[in-house]
Design a protein around this motif. Structure first.
Motif, short mmCIF file in Angstrom:
data_model
loop_
_atom_site.label_atom_id
_atom_site.label_comp_id
_atom_site.label_asym_id
_atom_site.label_seq_id
_atom_site.Cartn_x
_atom_site.Cartn_y
_atom_site.Cartn_z
N GLU A 66 32.19 30.19 42.95
CA GLU A 66 32.03 31.38 42.14
C GLU A 66 30.56 31.57 41.79
OE1 GLU A 66 34.67 33.35 38.62
OE2 GLU A 66 34.96 31.24 39.04
N GLU A 100 43.41 47.86 43.71
CA GLU A 100 43.17 46.69 44.54
C GLU A 100 43.37 47.04 46.02
OE1 GLU A 100 43.96 43.14 42.74
OE2 GLU A 100 44.13 44.03 40.75
N SER A 114 50.33 36.59 38.58
CA SER A 114 51.05 36.48 37.31
C SER A 114 51.68 35.10 37.24
CB SER A 114 52.15 37.54 37.22
OG SER A 114 51.58 38.81 37.44
N ARG A 134 54.61 41.65 45.74
CA ARG A 134 55.08 41.70 44.35
C ARG A 134 54.53 42.93 43.65
NH1 ARG A 134 54.29 35.91 41.59
NH2 ARG A 134 54.97 37.03 39.75
N THR A 138 47.84 36.11 33.31
CA THR A 138 47.28 36.64 34.56
C THR A 138 46.13 35.72 34.93
OG1 THR A 138 47.85 38.89 33.97
CG2 THR A 138 46.20 38.62 35.68
N CYS A 139 46.21 35.13 36.10
CA CYS A 139 45.17 34.18 36.51
C CYS A 139 43.85 34.90 36.71
CB CYS A 139 45.58 33.49 37.80
SG CYS A 139 44.39 32.25 38.34
N ILE A 140 42.76 34.28 36.23
CA ILE A 140 41.43 34.87 36.45
C ILE A 140 40.64 34.04 37.46
CG2 ILE A 140 41.35 35.97 34.19
CD1 ILE A 140 39.37 33.75 33.33
N GLY A 141 41.34 33.13 38.14
CA GLY A 141 40.67 32.24 39.10
C GLY A 141 40.08 32.97 40.30
N CYS A 142 40.70 34.07 40.69
CA CYS A 142 40.15 34.86 41.79
C CYS A 142 40.69 36.28 41.65
CB CYS A 142 40.53 34.25 43.15
SG CYS A 142 42.11 34.79 43.80
N PRO A 143 40.22 37.21 42.46
CA PRO A 143 40.63 38.61 42.28
C PRO A 143 42.10 38.91 42.57
CG PRO A 143 38.57 38.47 43.47
CD PRO A 143 39.12 37.09 43.42
N MET A 144 42.85 37.95 43.13
CA MET A 144 44.28 38.17 43.35
C MET A 144 45.00 38.46 42.04
SD MET A 144 45.77 36.88 46.59
CE MET A 144 47.11 35.90 45.97
N GLY A 145 44.59 37.78 40.97
CA GLY A 145 45.18 38.02 39.66
C GLY A 145 46.66 37.72 39.61
N LEU A 166 40.26 45.44 38.42
CA LEU A 166 41.02 44.25 38.78
C LEU A 166 41.70 43.67 37.54
CD1 LEU A 166 38.33 42.49 41.03
CD2 LEU A 166 40.36 43.69 41.83
N LYS A 167 42.90 43.09 37.76
CA LYS A 167 43.67 42.52 36.65
C LYS A 167 42.88 41.45 35.91
CE LYS A 167 46.92 42.10 39.61
NZ LYS A 167 48.05 41.70 40.45
N ARG A 168 42.16 40.61 36.70
CA ARG A 168 41.44 39.51 36.06
C ARG A 168 40.37 40.03 35.09
NH1 ARG A 168 36.59 37.54 39.55
NH2 ARG A 168 37.23 35.48 38.91
N LEU A 212 33.83 33.95 46.24
CA LEU A 212 34.97 33.03 46.38
C LEU A 212 35.46 32.95 47.81
CD1 LEU A 212 36.76 33.90 43.06
CD2 LEU A 212 36.20 31.58 43.80
N VAL A 244 41.96 40.88 31.74
CA VAL A 244 42.19 39.67 30.95
C VAL A 244 40.89 39.16 30.33
CG1 VAL A 244 42.91 37.26 31.06
CG2 VAL A 244 44.19 39.00 32.31
N GLN A 245 39.87 38.96 31.18
CA GLN A 245 38.69 38.26 30.67
C GLN A 245 37.65 39.17 30.03
OE1 GLN A 245 36.94 36.12 33.94
NE2 GLN A 245 36.72 37.91 35.24
N LEU A 301 35.52 43.98 46.26
CA LEU A 301 34.89 42.67 46.36
C LEU A 301 33.73 42.69 47.33
CD1 LEU A 301 37.96 40.28 46.65
CD2 LEU A 301 36.73 41.03 44.64
#
Lengths: 119, 422
Positions: free
Chosen positions: B59, B395, A16, B389, A7-14, B193-195, B53, B198-199, B302
């Motif tokens: 960031e 969100e 896959s 998707r 899951t990308c953590i680059g931005c809040p879109m996240g 949030l999904k991110r 962002l 993960v982090q 956000l």
């Protein structure tokens, strides 16, 4: 061939993201919707990195703590060493956003900088 | 009585952005009222990165993001009063506030912008059984203690609720040496949030237990253990699934509630779903000249979107005091409806005659949808159909309506947003 789901953590879109790799060679990256995702996925599967944020004790200021961050990403396995360095340092006011608090933290080549002004 | 063209209640991200955009639109006399000792609001304690962002294409941490706005507010010489608590807003826009220097003050405002933000749902609103010892904090309180005051609230932590603040605090407390044992979430999906999963959790091997809740808190003076259990589809605990965790701290991250006591006193109509004011496309409440933006209107994921929304409230309030929209108002606004999986929309109505060229309609879904479509209907005709998707309650989603399309459509009464399988 190995497949890794991220899951990308680059931005809040996240997004896959699926990475296909053979050993250390990346064969394909898919599912990302921008260049940040591609870069994140390639780094994440081989040598993951993170930005660390924390606070540092301030003396002689209007506040007790100043918030700080690593000016760039550091290897994930250096986070603990970075936190130890952050917890062993204190600064005196005034502090300005961007002031370097620790140079080359934990041998990463990245500096820890202030993210708040304290007068 | 003091007079200001625009009075903004709250000096957080929403209030700051609203002030700047009202100034840009040509309003001279603007006053921000802030109850804390500094501007910036909750951003001051959000020391993690990931802000800006959209707005700045980089960031930033919370304090850095806030500073970009505070700096401009100071440069523009926009007036603000700190340590000032607003007590009342009247229908005719008289704002009553107090502080230690001036005592009670009354301000006649040409327009008022509500930017009070939100607060966390407390334990009392969650019906958690068990004792009431020390060691139970909302995640945001713990965040303030750790990041601003420099205190650690505990060493062994269980977190109930997977809202973003809870996830961020799971990482923060771990980095500061605490043992975060588990995050339990009542719903079958995460509220964050999904991110952040993960982090903040995966990075530190902190388990996230979905469809779980706290069924017991032990401890006389201080928390000594917390028991969680799985819940069934009716969110009732399933006997036999209990797991006991010894710990000294329980953090609650179970949702945010817009802070609208002042709005209620002013006679502003609130939505039962968002708990925020019902607003038009110009972010105006049912009381003319009172506008709302940011988390007091509806809880955002956000800050970038808060700033964007607040800028619009600033423009609308400027137009109101400059009196440039009064005569263009049409009598029957188009109603925005949330149906089939969509819980709410903000705004609630749109006036095609006076709306801006593009209107961003924000909404949240009520459950997780995979490979579903977001559809927009003008009256009964489907005019937009977009594949997604994944759609998740954690969100915020948005669709963009074009003024041109709304004006072209004959006899437009309703715009409905629905989630459809195909």
């Amino acid at each position: 061939m190995e497949r890794k789901e991220l899951t990308c953590i680059g931005c809040p879109m996240g997004c896959s993201i699926t990475v296909e790799l053979e050993g250390d060679e990346i064969l394909s990256v898919s599912g990302n919707t921008c260049a940040v995702g591609d870069k994140y996925a390639r780094t994440e599967v081989l040598h993951p990195e993170r930005t660390v944020t924390s606070t540092v004790t301030v003396t002689g200021g209007e506040k007790q703590r100043v918030s700080v961050k690593t000016a760039g990403n550091i290897p994930k396995d250096r986070i603990e060493a970075c936190m130890e360095a952050i917890n062993n340092v204190s600064v005196s006011a005034p502090v300005k956003i961007g002031d370097i608090i620790i140079e080359n933290v934990a041998g990463t080549g990245v500096s820890v900088v202030a993210t708040k002004n304290i007068s | 009585m003091i007079n200001y063209e625009i009075v903004i209640i709250g000096g957080g991200p929403a209030g700051l952005a609203a002030a700047l955009s009202a100034r840009k639109a040509g309003v001279e006399n603007i006053l921000i009222l802030e109850r804390d000792a500094e501007l910036g609001g909750i951003l001051n304690q959000c020391i993690h990165n990931g802000f800006g962002l959209h707005t700045f294409k980089e960031e930033l941490t919370g304090p850095e993001y806030a500073w970009r706005f505070i700096e401009r507010v100071q440069k523009e010489n926009i007036a603000y009063r700190l340590n000032t608590m607003v007590l009342n807003i009247s229908k005719d826009r008289i704002v009553t506030a107090m502080n230690r220097d001036e005592g009670i003050i009354q301000i006649q405002a040409g327009a008022v912008i509500l930017a009070m933000g939100c607060r966390e749902r407390p334990r009392g609103a969650l019906n958690i059984p068990g004792f009431r010892p020390a060691g139970i904090f909302s995640a945001g309180t713990a965040q303030r203690l750790v990041n601003i005051e420099g205190y650690m609230p505990g060493k062994e932590v269980v977190i109930l609720g997977s809202g973003d603040i809870g996830l961020i605090m799971a990482r923060r407390m771990t980095l500061e040496g605490a043992d975060v044992k588990v995050v339990a979430e009542l719903m079958p999906y995460s509220g964050g949030l999904k991110r952040n999963i993960v982090q903040c959790l995966d990075d530190f091997n902190i388990p996230l237990k979905l469809s779980h809740t706290v069924v017991d808190i032990e401890g006389k003076d201080r928390v000594t253990a917390v028991t969680i259990a799985e819940v069934d589809e009716n969110r009732k605990p399933v006997p036999g699934t209990e797991e006991r965790y010894t710990c000294d701290t329980l953090l609650l991250s179970c949702g945010l509630i817009p802070e609208n006591e002042l709005s209620v006193n002013a006679g502003i109509e609130l939505s039962r779903i968002t708990n925020g004011p019902v607003v038009t496309d110009r972010l105006e409440t049912n009381i003319p000249g009172i506008f709302a933006c940011g988390n007091v209107l509806h809880v955002h994921d956000l800050v970038d979107f808060v700033s964007e929304e607040a800028a619009k409230a600033g423009r609308s309030a400027a137009e109101f005091v400059q009196n440039s929209t009064a005569e263009k108002q049409s009598s029957e606004p188009v109603v925005l409806k949330a149906e089939s999986g969509v819980r709410y929309t903000v705004p609630f109505t749109v006036d095609p005659g006076t709306m801006e060229d593009l209107l961003k309609v924000c909404f949240r879904v009520g459950a997780v949808f995979r490979d579903a479509y977001v559809s927009v209907y003008f009256n009964d005709e489907r005019v937009m159909h977009m594949k997604k998707r994944i759609l998740s309650p954690g969100e915020m989603e948005q669709v963009i309506l074009q003024k041109k399309k709304l004006l072209e459509y004959d006899d437009l009464k309703t715009v409905t947003i629905r989630i459809e399988a195909e």
